[in-house]
Design an enzyme around this catalytic site. Structure first.
Site, PDB file in Angstrom:
ATOM      1  N   GLY A 120       2.253   6.944  22.818  1.00  0.00           N
ATOM      2  CA  GLY A 120       1.334   6.018  23.838  1.00  0.00           C
ATOM      3  C   GLY A 120       0.310   5.365  22.871  1.00  0.00           C
ATOM      4  O   GLY A 120      -0.029   5.823  21.859  1.00  0.00           O
ATOM      5  N   GLN A 140      -6.882   0.296  20.709  1.00  0.00           N
ATOM      6  CA  GLN A 140      -6.592   0.896  19.568  1.00  0.00           C
ATOM      7  C   GLN A 140      -6.335   0.295  18.415  1.00  0.00           C
ATOM      8  O   GLN A 140      -6.681   0.453  17.181  1.00  0.00           O
ATOM      9  CB  GLN A 140      -5.599   2.260  19.645  1.00  0.00           C
ATOM     10  CG  GLN A 140      -6.165   3.223  20.591  1.00  0.00           C
ATOM     11  CD  GLN A 140      -5.025   4.090  21.064  1.00  0.00           C
ATOM     12  OE1 GLN A 140      -4.173   3.956  21.626  1.00  0.00           O
ATOM     13  NE2 GLN A 140      -4.906   5.388  20.225  1.00  0.00           N
ATOM     14  N   LEU A 188      -3.632   8.983  18.435  1.00  0.00           N
ATOM     15  CA  LEU A 188      -3.567   8.388  17.316  1.00  0.00           C
ATOM     16  C   LEU A 188      -5.011   7.913  16.664  1.00  0.00           C
ATOM     17  O   LEU A 188      -4.849   7.631  15.624  1.00  0.00           O
ATOM     18  CB  LEU A 188      -2.729   7.059  17.269  1.00  0.00           C
ATOM     19  CG  LEU A 188      -1.308   7.347  17.791  1.00  0.00           C
ATOM     20  CD1 LEU A 188      -0.302   6.154  17.944  1.00  0.00           C
ATOM     21  CD2 LEU A 188      -0.590   8.054  16.449  1.00  0.00           C
ATOM     22  N   HIS A 244      -4.360   8.893  30.056  1.00  0.00           N
ATOM     23  CA  HIS A 244      -5.018   8.936  28.376  1.00  0.00           C
ATOM     24  C   HIS A 244      -5.391   7.403  27.926  1.00  0.00           C
ATOM     25  O   HIS A 244      -6.201   6.970  27.623  1.00  0.00           O
ATOM     26  CB  HIS A 244      -4.185   9.670  27.666  1.00  0.00           C
ATOM     27  CG  HIS A 244      -4.572   9.524  26.152  1.00  0.00           C
ATOM     28  ND1 HIS A 244      -4.975  10.796  25.592  1.00  0.00           N
ATOM     29  CD2 HIS A 244      -4.637   8.537  25.551  1.00  0.00           C
ATOM     30  CE1 HIS A 244      -5.370  10.394  24.509  1.00  0.00           C
ATOM     31  NE2 HIS A 244      -5.104   9.266  24.106  1.00  0.00           N
ATOM     32  N   GLU A 245      -4.181   6.627  28.186  1.00  0.00           N
ATOM     33  CA  GLU A 245      -4.148   5.151  27.665  1.00  0.00           C
ATOM     34  C   GLU A 245      -4.752   4.290  28.665  1.00  0.00           C
ATOM     35  O   GLU A 245      -5.834   3.392  27.963  1.00  0.00           O
ATOM     36  CB  GLU A 245      -2.792   4.573  27.610  1.00  0.00           C
ATOM     37  CG  GLU A 245      -1.779   5.506  26.682  1.00  0.00           C
ATOM     38  CD  GLU A 245      -2.126   5.901  25.438  1.00  0.00           C
ATOM     39  OE1 GLU A 245      -3.004   4.734  24.826  1.00  0.00           O
ATOM     40  OE2 GLU A 245      -1.605   6.731  24.692  1.00  0.00           O
ATOM     41  N   HIS A 290      -8.366   4.449  27.407  1.00  0.00           N
ATOM     42  CA  HIS A 290      -8.773   3.716  26.217  1.00  0.00           C
ATOM     43  C   HIS A 290      -9.126   2.395  26.649  1.00  0.00           C
ATOM     44  O   HIS A 290     -10.083   1.857  26.104  1.00  0.00           O
ATOM     45  CB  HIS A 290      -7.729   3.404  25.332  1.00  0.00           C
ATOM     46  CG  HIS A 290      -7.264   4.620  24.459  1.00  0.00           C
ATOM     47  ND1 HIS A 290      -8.122   5.101  23.587  1.00  0.00           N
ATOM     48  CD2 HIS A 290      -6.050   5.606  24.100  1.00  0.00           C
ATOM     49  CE1 HIS A 290      -7.822   6.152  22.756  1.00  0.00           C
ATOM     50  NE2 HIS A 290      -6.490   6.549  23.040  1.00  0.00           N
TER      51      HIS A 290
HETATM   52  C1  QAP Z   1      -1.614   9.999  23.740  1.00  0.00           C
HETATM   53  O1  QAP Z   1      -0.807  10.364  21.562  1.00  0.00           O
HETATM   54  C2  QAP Z   1      -1.205  11.375  24.425  1.00  0.00           C
HETATM   55  O2  QAP Z   1      -3.158  13.573  15.874  1.00  0.00           O
HETATM   56  C3  QAP Z   1      -0.635   9.586  22.892  1.00  0.00           C
HETATM   57  O3  QAP Z   1      -1.984  13.210  13.518  1.00  0.00           O
HETATM   58  C4  QAP Z   1      -0.733  12.593  23.604  1.00  0.00           C
HETATM   59  O4  QAP Z   1       0.841   9.408  20.721  1.00  0.00           O
HETATM   60  C5  QAP Z   1      -1.151  11.532  25.913  1.00  0.00           C
HETATM   61  C6  QAP Z   1      -0.497  11.410  17.008  1.00  0.00           C
HETATM   62  C7  QAP Z   1      -0.317  13.752  24.236  1.00  0.00           C
HETATM   63  C8  QAP Z   1      -0.920  12.869  26.321  1.00  0.00           C
HETATM   64  C9  QAP Z   1      -0.693  14.058  25.641  1.00  0.00           C
HETATM   65  C10 QAP Z   1      -1.601  12.464  17.001  1.00  0.00           C
HETATM   66  C11 QAP Z   1       0.254  11.216  15.725  1.00  0.00           C
HETATM   67  C12 QAP Z   1       0.103  11.007  18.189  1.00  0.00           C
HETATM   68  C13 QAP Z   1      -2.070  12.879  15.839  1.00  0.00           C
HETATM   69  C14 QAP Z   1      -0.243  10.171  20.316  1.00  0.00           C
HETATM   70  C15 QAP Z   1      -1.513  12.631  14.633  1.00  0.00           C
HETATM   71  C16 QAP Z   1      -0.316  11.930  14.448  1.00  0.00           C
HETATM   72  C17 QAP Z   1      -0.429  10.873  19.423  1.00  0.00           C
HETATM   73 CO    CO Z   2      -5.090   8.006  22.484  1.00  0.00          CO
END
Ligand code: QAP
Ligand code: CO
Length: 188
Positions: A66, A71, A113, A154-155, A158
């Site tokens: 996401g 971001q 991210l 979550h998004e 943001h």
């Molecule tokens: C949001 O997050 C999300 O730490 C999206 O080193 C995540 O795509 C919502 C990512 C989980 C609900 C559950 C994170 C990539 C990606 C890191 C992501 C990283 C590399 C996160």
């Molecule tokens: Co995020």
């Protein structure tokens, strides 16, 4: 006479004469620009669709599931999600509005991210209803649960300048901030 199957043509035809996609820079916590309140999109244009394409490119490259426009330092109410394995379910939400269907909360180890390398448990409503515009500017309403519902909330946070670390204790948040500031200094 050249015959191309319509489905194949649709798959290869770019939206514009030149559609060079770009991987955008992702802002990282504690960058104050992540605290900006995003504004609604009044008209979905080719520029909006170009941003959407670039956001998918950026999210898939990371890789992530996401990404909100905030971001990538664009303060418009737009986000992209794909929780599938092979980039099979790209989803776009423009000006999303959520209502909670069920007050029951679920736990999920969330990442972001903009907070690379850190995952912490967050509690959110499990079942929601969302209304939004799609990439053509057409409105739709959908009931969501599972990872998609979590990711969407979550998004949307943001877009309101909120991060998952805001749900953690001040001590945990400060530890994450210090570690990220250090790695950002080392990269600079
Ligand atoms: C949001 O997050 C999300 O730490 C999206 O080193 C995540 O795509 C919502 C990512 C989980 C609900 C559950 C994170 C990539 C990606 C890191 C992501 C990283 C590399 C996160
Ligand atoms: Co995020």
């Amino acid at each position: 006479m050249l015959l191309i199957h319509a489905g194949l043509l649709a798959a290869i035809k770019p939206n514009r004469a030149f559609n060079i996609m770009a991987v955008l820079e992702i802002l990282e916590f504690p960058d104050p620009r992540l605290r900006t309140q995003a504004r609604p999109i009044t008209e979905v244009t080719d520029n909006t669709r170009k941003l959407i394409d670039d956001m998918f490119e950026t999210m898939y490259a990371a890789p992530g599931i996401g990404l909100a426009a905030t971001q990538v330092n664009v303060h418009q109410r737009l986000l992209v999600i794909d929780v599938s394995d092979n980039h099979k379910e790209p989803r776009v939400f423009i000006n999303p509005e959520v209502t909670v269907l069920d007050k029951e909360l679920g736990d999920y180890d969330e990442g972001c991210l903009s907070v690379p390398g850190f995952y912490e448990t967050v509690h959110r409503p499990r079942r929601i209803k969302v209304s939004a515009l799609d990439r053509e500017g057409v409105s739709f309403t959908e009931e969501l649960d599972g990872l998609l519902a979590i990711c969407l909330q979550h998004e949307i946070d943001h877009l309101d300048g909120k991060l998952f670390v805001d749900y953690l204790s001040p001590l945990k948040r400060q530890r994450i901030r210090k570690k990220l500031e250090k790695s950002q200094r080392q990269r600079a």
